[in-house]
Design a protein around this motif. Structure first.
Motif, short mmCIF file in Angstrom:
data_model
loop_
_atom_site.label_atom_id
_atom_site.label_comp_id
_atom_site.label_asym_id
_atom_site.label_seq_id
_atom_site.Cartn_x
_atom_site.Cartn_y
_atom_site.Cartn_z
N MET A 210 0.69 -0.99 -0.39
CA MET A 210 0.13 -0.09 0.34
C MET A 210 0.86 1.38 -0.44
O MET A 210 2.28 1.55 0.27
CB MET A 210 -0.79 -0.21 1.18
CG MET A 210 -0.40 0.44 2.67
SD MET A 210 -0.52 2.03 2.60
CE MET A 210 0.74 2.35 3.82
N GLY B 278 -4.56 5.45 -1.56
CA GLY B 278 -5.87 6.11 -1.74
C GLY B 278 -6.24 4.76 -0.59
O GLY B 278 -5.65 5.05 0.82
N ALA C 283 3.48 -2.73 1.64
CA ALA C 283 4.18 -3.49 0.04
C ALA C 283 3.30 -3.26 -0.84
O ALA C 283 2.07 -2.85 -1.67
CB ALA C 283 3.64 -5.44 -0.26
N ALA C 284 4.28 -2.73 -2.13
CA ALA C 284 3.71 -1.91 -3.04
C ALA C 284 5.02 -2.05 -4.12
O ALA C 284 5.31 -1.97 -3.87
CB ALA C 284 3.18 -0.66 -3.07
N ARG C 285 4.44 -1.85 -5.62
CA ARG C 285 5.28 -1.58 -6.62
C ARG C 285 5.95 0.10 -6.84
O ARG C 285 8.12 -0.46 -6.88
CB ARG C 285 4.91 -1.66 -8.36
CG ARG C 285 3.95 -2.33 -8.35
CD ARG C 285 3.15 -3.01 -9.84
NE ARG C 285 2.14 -1.99 -9.28
CZ ARG C 285 1.52 -1.38 -10.26
NH1 ARG C 285 1.49 -1.37 -11.28
NH2 ARG C 285 1.25 -0.15 -9.96
N ARG D 112 6.80 6.13 -3.41
CA ARG D 112 5.40 6.16 -2.91
C ARG D 112 5.48 5.53 -1.65
O ARG D 112 5.51 6.83 -0.80
CB ARG D 112 5.43 6.44 -3.73
CG ARG D 112 3.46 6.78 -4.03
CD ARG D 112 2.50 7.09 -4.34
NE ARG D 112 2.19 5.70 -5.11
CZ ARG D 112 1.26 5.59 -5.30
NH1 ARG D 112 -0.05 7.01 -6.09
NH2 ARG D 112 0.87 4.48 -5.79
N VAL E 287 2.52 -7.26 -7.24
CA VAL E 287 1.66 -8.69 -6.22
C VAL E 287 0.62 -9.61 -7.60
O VAL E 287 -0.01 -10.88 -7.19
CB VAL E 287 -0.44 -8.20 -5.75
CG1 VAL E 287 0.21 -7.23 -3.84
CG2 VAL E 287 -1.19 -7.40 -6.45
N GLY E 288 0.31 -9.46 -8.59
CA GLY E 288 0.57 -10.13 -9.22
C GLY E 288 1.43 -10.93 -9.74
O GLY E 288 2.05 -11.50 -10.90
N ALA F 88 -4.26 -3.75 -3.14
CA ALA F 88 -3.91 -3.50 -4.13
C ALA F 88 -4.81 -3.47 -5.66
O ALA F 88 -5.49 -4.53 -5.93
CB ALA F 88 -2.23 -4.21 -4.94
N GLY F 89 -4.50 -2.30 -6.75
CA GLY F 89 -5.74 -2.34 -7.47
C GLY F 89 -5.41 -1.45 -8.63
O GLY F 89 -4.49 0.01 -8.15
N LEU G 237 -8.18 1.11 -11.23
CA LEU G 237 -9.07 1.30 -12.41
C LEU G 237 -8.74 1.65 -13.49
O LEU G 237 -7.81 1.81 -13.99
CB LEU G 237 -10.19 2.95 -11.88
CG LEU G 237 -10.63 3.09 -9.93
CD1 LEU G 237 -10.61 4.28 -10.57
CD2 LEU G 237 -10.90 2.40 -9.91
N HIS H 93 -5.46 -7.75 -9.47
CA HIS H 93 -6.23 -7.79 -8.66
C HIS H 93 -7.37 -9.40 -7.73
O HIS H 93 -7.65 -9.79 -6.39
CB HIS H 93 -8.19 -7.32 -9.57
CG HIS H 93 -7.82 -5.79 -9.72
ND1 HIS H 93 -9.12 -5.04 -9.87
CD2 HIS H 93 -7.01 -4.96 -9.33
CE1 HIS H 93 -8.21 -3.50 -9.91
NE2 HIS H 93 -7.40 -3.33 -9.89
N1 LIG Z 1 -11.26 4.19 -5.27
C1 LIG Z 1 -13.22 4.48 -5.70
O1 LIG Z 1 -13.69 5.07 -5.30
C2 LIG Z 1 -12.51 2.91 -5.99
C3 LIG Z 1 -13.99 2.26 -5.76
C4 LIG Z 1 -14.61 1.22 -6.01
C5 LIG Z 1 -13.52 0.04 -6.33
N2 LIG Z 1 -12.11 1.05 -6.38
C6 LIG Z 1 -10.69 -0.45 -6.32
O2 LIG Z 1 -10.36 -0.69 -4.93
C7 LIG Z 1 -9.22 -0.43 -5.23
C8 LIG Z 1 -7.66 0.53 -4.52
O3 LIG Z 1 -8.36 1.39 -4.81
P1 LIG Z 1 -8.70 3.17 -4.71
O4 LIG Z 1 -8.74 4.27 -4.65
O5 LIG Z 1 -6.86 3.31 -3.15
O6 LIG Z 1 -7.22 2.77 -5.39
P2 LIG Z 1 -5.18 4.48 -5.68
O7 LIG Z 1 -5.03 5.17 -4.80
O8 LIG Z 1 -4.87 4.21 -6.86
O9 LIG Z 1 -4.23 2.90 -4.47
C9 LIG Z 1 -4.06 1.40 -5.59
C10 LIG Z 1 -2.69 1.42 -4.41
O10 LIG Z 1 -2.22 -0.29 -5.12
C11 LIG Z 1 -1.07 -0.61 -5.57
N3 LIG Z 1 -0.68 -0.81 -6.69
C12 LIG Z 1 -1.43 -0.83 -7.51
N4 LIG Z 1 -0.83 -2.53 -8.56
C13 LIG Z 1 -0.68 -2.37 -7.69
C14 LIG Z 1 1.11 -3.77 -8.12
N5 LIG Z 1 0.46 -4.77 -9.23
N6 LIG Z 1 0.89 -4.89 -6.77
C15 LIG Z 1 1.36 -4.37 -5.80
N7 LIG Z 1 0.32 -3.04 -5.21
C16 LIG Z 1 -0.26 -2.46 -6.44
C17 LIG Z 1 -0.78 1.09 -5.83
O11 LIG Z 1 0.91 1.40 -5.37
P3 LIG Z 1 1.68 0.94 -6.77
O12 LIG Z 1 1.03 1.94 -7.57
O13 LIG Z 1 2.61 1.67 -6.25
O14 LIG Z 1 1.56 -0.54 -6.69
C18 LIG Z 1 -1.05 1.86 -4.23
O15 LIG Z 1 -0.86 2.06 -3.22
C19 LIG Z 1 -8.84 -0.35 -6.79
O16 LIG Z 1 -8.94 -2.27 -6.90
C20 LIG Z 1 -9.56 0.44 -6.75
O17 LIG Z 1 -10.59 -0.62 -8.29
C21 LIG Z 1 -12.17 2.27 -5.98
#
Ligand SMILES: NC(=O)c1ccc[n+]([C@@H]2O[C@H](COP(=O)([O-])OP(=O)(O)OC[C@H]3O[C@@H](n4cnc5c(N)ncnc54)[C@H](OP(=O)(O)O)[C@@H]3O)[C@@H](O)[C@H]2O)c1
Length: 113
Positions: A1, A4, A23-25, A29, A51-52, A78-79, A81, A102
């Motif tokens: 993380m 978000g 843990a994140a990439r 950050r 995480v993939g 992790a994820g 949009l 995901h």
């Molecule tokens: N925000 C919303 O309104 C919303 C609504 C519904 C669902 N969601 C879902 O909830 C999840 C989190 O949303 P968020 O708003 O917190 O997103 P975010 O602010 O973009 O944060 C995503 C986090 O996941 C990490 N991440 C992404 N890909 C990764 C990977 N392959 N391995 C490890 N870490 C990874 C990112 O770090 P790094 O890029 O450094 O790896 C970042 O810390 C997402 O799946 C999103 O689709 C969000």
């Protein structure tokens, strides 16, 4: 993380004096997030992890056990949009990547090692 929901959730745990594995990439950050925690005298372990990648997940989980002996809470959040219609997406590997992160990413971190 590092951003978000999960970043906000980590801050919400502050009253419990957590020991955190981040843990994140994007290392710069989440190292910035770790610095904030270290400033609050919270022990952190920073693990660059995609995480993939099952091996990266296993390494992160093993490192967490090695440092803290236990994992009380695992946040599989992790994820990313994807703002596009299916018709607009030309490269279907984008979907493969999304599923890897995901779906498989949650399984890898939960079940490995
Ligand atoms: N925000 C919303 O309104 C919303 C609504 C519904 C669902 N969601 C879902 O909830 C999840 C989190 O949303 P968020 O708003 O917190 O997103 P975010 O602010 O973009 O944060 C995503 C986090 O996941 C990490 N991440 C992404 N890909 C990764 C990977 N392959 N391995 C490890 N870490 C990874 C990112 O770090 P790094 O890029 O450094 O790896 C970042 O810390 C997402 O799946 C999103 O689709 C969000």
């Amino acid at each position: 993380m590092s951003a978000g929901f999960s970043k906000a959730l980590s801050y919400a745990t502050a009253p419990q004096s957590p020991k955190l594995v981040l843990a994140a990439r994007d290392s710069p950050r989440f190292e910035a997030v770790a610095e904030i925690w270290e400033g609050l005298a919270v022990t952190t372990l920073v693990m660059p992890t995609d995480v993939g990648d099952p091996r990266a997940c296993a390494e992160a989980v093993q490192s967490a056990f090695a440092k803290f002996s236990t994992i009380d809470v695992l946040v599989n959040n992790a994820g990313m949009l994807m703002w596009a219609t299916v018709e607009d997406v030309q490269d279907v590997s984008r979907f493969q990547h999304l599923m890897n992160v995901h779906a498989k990413g949650s399984v890898y971190c939960t079940k490995l090692p």
